[in-house]
Design a protein around this motif. Sequence first.
Motif, PDB file in Angstrom:
ATOM      1  N   ARG A  62       0.830  -1.223   0.000  1.00  0.00           N
ATOM      2  CA  ARG A  62       0.000   0.000   0.000  1.00  0.00           C
ATOM      3  C   ARG A  62       0.859   1.265   0.000  1.00  0.00           C
ATOM      4  NH1 ARG A  62      -2.873  -3.235   3.414  1.00  0.00           N
ATOM      5  NH2 ARG A  62      -2.060  -2.229   5.294  1.00  0.00           N
ATOM      6  N   VAL A  63       1.935   1.256   0.780  1.00  0.00           N
ATOM      7  CA  VAL A  63       2.799   2.444   0.842  1.00  0.00           C
ATOM      8  C   VAL A  63       3.582   2.610  -0.457  1.00  0.00           C
ATOM      9  CG1 VAL A  63       4.785   3.507   1.996  1.00  0.00           C
ATOM     10  CG2 VAL A  63       2.979   2.418   3.357  1.00  0.00           C
ATOM     11  N   VAL A  64       4.242   1.553  -0.902  1.00  0.00           N
ATOM     12  CA  VAL A  64       5.107   1.663  -2.088  1.00  0.00           C
ATOM     13  C   VAL A  64       4.291   1.969  -3.341  1.00  0.00           C
ATOM     14  CG1 VAL A  64       6.727   0.444  -3.604  1.00  0.00           C
ATOM     15  CG2 VAL A  64       6.899   0.167  -1.123  1.00  0.00           C
ATOM     16  N   GLU A  65       3.162   1.306  -3.506  1.00  0.00           N
ATOM     17  CA  GLU A  65       2.376   1.487  -4.730  1.00  0.00           C
ATOM     18  C   GLU A  65       1.321   2.582  -4.617  1.00  0.00           C
ATOM     19  OE1 GLU A  65       0.942  -2.391  -5.928  1.00  0.00           O
ATOM     20  OE2 GLU A  65       2.941  -2.939  -6.659  1.00  0.00           O
ATOM     21  N   GLY A  66       0.996   3.014  -3.410  1.00  0.00           N
ATOM     22  CA  GLY A  66      -0.093   3.969  -3.245  1.00  0.00           C
ATOM     23  C   GLY A  66       0.319   5.377  -2.891  1.00  0.00           C
ATOM     24  N   GLU A  67       1.580   5.578  -2.522  1.00  0.00           N
ATOM     25  CA  GLU A  67       2.063   6.904  -2.148  1.00  0.00           C
ATOM     26  C   GLU A  67       3.252   7.261  -3.035  1.00  0.00           C
ATOM     27  OE1 GLU A  67       2.481   7.501   2.095  1.00  0.00           O
ATOM     28  OE2 GLU A  67       1.056   5.882   2.496  1.00  0.00           O
ATOM     29  N   THR A  68       3.620   8.536  -3.040  1.00  0.00           N
ATOM     30  CA  THR A  68       4.740   8.995  -3.853  1.00  0.00           C
ATOM     31  C   THR A  68       5.725   9.747  -2.976  1.00  0.00           C
ATOM     32  OG1 THR A  68       3.310   9.195  -5.793  1.00  0.00           O
ATOM     33  CG2 THR A  68       5.386  10.387  -5.863  1.00  0.00           C
ATOM     34  N   PHE A  69       7.002   9.406  -3.114  1.00  0.00           N
ATOM     35  CA  PHE A  69       8.075  10.069  -2.385  1.00  0.00           C
ATOM     36  C   PHE A  69       9.147  10.500  -3.371  1.00  0.00           C
ATOM     37  CE2 PHE A  69       6.113   7.008   0.414  1.00  0.00           C
ATOM     38  CZ  PHE A  69       5.913   7.736   1.571  1.00  0.00           C
ATOM     39  N   LYS A  70       9.794  11.623  -3.095  1.00  0.00           N
ATOM     40  CA  LYS A  70      10.926  12.046  -3.919  1.00  0.00           C
ATOM     41  C   LYS A  70      12.140  11.167  -3.635  1.00  0.00           C
ATOM     42  CE  LYS A  70       9.523  16.854  -4.172  1.00  0.00           C
ATOM     43  NZ  LYS A  70       9.753  18.203  -3.656  1.00  0.00           N
ATOM     44  N   LEU A  71      12.341  10.850  -2.364  1.00  0.00           N
ATOM     45  CA  LEU A  71      13.543  10.133  -1.942  1.00  0.00           C
ATOM     46  C   LEU A  71      13.207   8.737  -1.438  1.00  0.00           C
ATOM     47  CD1 LEU A  71      15.238  12.973   0.142  1.00  0.00           C
ATOM     48  CD2 LEU A  71      15.599  12.425  -2.282  1.00  0.00           C
ATOM     49  N   ILE A  72      14.062   7.771  -1.767  1.00  0.00           N
ATOM     50  CA  ILE A  72      13.847   6.435  -1.212  1.00  0.00           C
ATOM     51  C   ILE A  72      14.145   6.438   0.292  1.00  0.00           C
ATOM     52  CG2 ILE A  72      14.065   5.182  -3.378  1.00  0.00           C
ATOM     53  CD1 ILE A  72      16.928   4.449  -2.619  1.00  0.00           C
ATOM     54  N   GLU A  73      14.898   7.417   0.773  1.00  0.00           N
ATOM     55  CA  GLU A  73      15.097   7.568   2.210  1.00  0.00           C
ATOM     56  C   GLU A  73      13.760   7.823   2.912  1.00  0.00           C
ATOM     57  OE1 GLU A  73      18.934   9.188   0.296  1.00  0.00           O
ATOM     58  OE2 GLU A  73      16.813   9.061  -0.210  1.00  0.00           O
ATOM     59  N   ALA A  74      12.922   8.672   2.304  1.00  0.00           N
ATOM     60  CA  ALA A  74      11.602   8.976   2.881  1.00  0.00           C
ATOM     61  C   ALA A  74      10.684   7.760   2.794  1.00  0.00           C
ATOM     62  CB  ALA A  74      10.976  10.178   2.170  1.00  0.00           C
ATOM     63  N   LEU A  75      10.779   7.013   1.717  1.00  0.00           N
ATOM     64  CA  LEU A  75       9.997   5.780   1.587  1.00  0.00           C
ATOM     65  C   LEU A  75      10.390   4.797   2.681  1.00  0.00           C
ATOM     66  CD1 LEU A  75       8.110   3.786   0.181  1.00  0.00           C
ATOM     67  CD2 LEU A  75       9.956   3.324  -1.462  1.00  0.00           C
ATOM     68  N   ALA A  76      11.681   4.587   2.891  1.00  0.00           N
ATOM     69  CA  ALA A  76      12.161   3.659   3.922  1.00  0.00           C
ATOM     70  C   ALA A  76      11.726   4.111   5.312  1.00  0.00           C
ATOM     71  CB  ALA A  76      13.683   3.534   3.848  1.00  0.00           C
ATOM     72  N   GLU A  77      11.850   5.392   5.590  1.00  0.00           N
ATOM     73  CA  GLU A  77      11.455   5.934   6.900  1.00  0.00           C
ATOM     74  C   GLU A  77       9.967   5.741   7.147  1.00  0.00           C
ATOM     75  OE1 GLU A  77      12.323   7.344  10.526  1.00  0.00           O
ATOM     76  OE2 GLU A  77      13.860   7.351   8.979  1.00  0.00           O
ATOM     77  N   THR A  78       9.158   5.981   6.141  1.00  0.00           N
ATOM     78  CA  THR A  78       7.709   5.794   6.269  1.00  0.00           C
ATOM     79  C   THR A  78       7.379   4.335   6.532  1.00  0.00           C
ATOM     80  OG1 THR A  78       7.242   7.706   4.879  1.00  0.00           O
ATOM     81  CG2 THR A  78       5.490   6.063   5.079  1.00  0.00           C
ATOM     82  N   LEU A  79       8.013   3.435   5.820  1.00  0.00           N
ATOM     83  CA  LEU A  79       7.767   2.005   6.039  1.00  0.00           C
ATOM     84  C   LEU A  79       8.135   1.601   7.461  1.00  0.00           C
ATOM     85  CD1 LEU A  79       9.007   0.555   2.637  1.00  0.00           C
ATOM     86  CD2 LEU A  79       6.643   0.585   3.478  1.00  0.00           C
ATOM     87  N   ALA A  80       9.295   2.027   7.933  1.00  0.00           N
ATOM     88  CA  ALA A  80       9.725   1.683   9.292  1.00  0.00           C
ATOM     89  C   ALA A  80       8.744   2.216  10.331  1.00  0.00           C
ATOM     90  CB  ALA A  80      11.132   2.223   9.551  1.00  0.00           C
ATOM     91  N   THR A  81       8.353   3.457  10.181  1.00  0.00           N
ATOM     92  CA  THR A  81       7.419   4.074  11.133  1.00  0.00           C
ATOM     93  C   THR A  81       6.079   3.360  11.137  1.00  0.00           C
ATOM     94  OG1 THR A  81       8.483   6.224  10.899  1.00  0.00           O
ATOM     95  CG2 THR A  81       6.214   6.224  11.701  1.00  0.00           C
ATOM     96  N   ARG A  82       5.545   3.084   9.963  1.00  0.00           N
ATOM     97  CA  ARG A  82       4.233   2.415   9.873  1.00  0.00           C
ATOM     98  C   ARG A  82       4.282   1.012  10.471  1.00  0.00           C
ATOM     99  NH1 ARG A  82       1.709   4.816   4.945  1.00  0.00           N
ATOM    100  NH2 ARG A  82       1.905   7.045   5.375  1.00  0.00           N
ATOM    101  N   LEU A  83       5.367   0.288  10.241  1.00  0.00           N
ATOM    102  CA  LEU A  83       5.484  -1.061  10.798  1.00  0.00           C
ATOM    103  C   LEU A  83       5.568  -1.032  12.318  1.00  0.00           C
ATOM    104  CD1 LEU A  83       7.851  -2.580   8.127  1.00  0.00           C
ATOM    105  CD2 LEU A  83       5.527  -3.363   8.644  1.00  0.00           C
ATOM    106  N   LEU A  84       6.373  -0.132  12.861  1.00  0.00           N
ATOM    107  CA  LEU A  84       6.472  -0.032  14.317  1.00  0.00           C
ATOM    108  C   LEU A  84       5.162   0.433  14.939  1.00  0.00           C
ATOM    109  CD1 LEU A  84      10.079   1.418  14.636  1.00  0.00           C
ATOM    110  CD2 LEU A  84       9.318  -0.869  15.325  1.00  0.00           C
ATOM    111  N   ASP A  85       4.451   1.311  14.250  1.00  0.00           N
ATOM    112  CA  ASP A  85       3.145   1.779  14.751  1.00  0.00           C
ATOM    113  C   ASP A  85       2.090   0.679  14.690  1.00  0.00           C
ATOM    114  OD1 ASP A  85       4.178   4.276  15.287  1.00  0.00           O
ATOM    115  OD2 ASP A  85       3.306   5.231  13.510  1.00  0.00           O
ATOM    116  N   ALA A  86       2.132  -0.142  13.666  1.00  0.00           N
ATOM    117  CA  ALA A  86       1.095  -1.151  13.446  1.00  0.00           C
ATOM    118  C   ALA A  86       1.295  -2.423  14.273  1.00  0.00           C
ATOM    119  CB  ALA A  86       1.027  -1.516  11.956  1.00  0.00           C
TER     120      ALA A  86
END
Length: 123
Positions: A62-86
């Motif tokens: 959902r994150v990779v295919e449903g959202e857009t980031f300029k940097l893969i650093e921001a994509l990685a950070e979002t994934l880590a945060t969402r996983l720890l939150d969930a």
Amino acid sequence: MDTMKLERIQLFGNHGVFAEENKLGQRFYVSLEMKLDLRAAGKTDDLEETVNYAEVYGLVKRVVEGETFKLIEALAETLATRLLDAYAKIHEVTVRVVKPHPPFDIVFDGVTVEITRRRGEER
């Protein structure tokens, strides 16, 4: 801590600094290494005692295919945060994002960003 890994998930996303990347998209590879206690799951054979990796995959997709980031650093950070939150059972997560074909003239296996985040760290 025990480890659960999802290796080299292949997804299509629209991430990048250039407008063409956001419009056309490209393949990305995501790998996860989650640190958690799997003892109870191993003893009881009960899905409730672990992290359901099918659900983890769904969150990543959902994150990779449903959202857009300029940097893969921001994509990685979002994934880590969402996983720890969930998932309270995850104590630490390492997220690796590979962009195999960045839009410049170079022959290599891509660029990789790898981050590790722990529960309780400031986010």
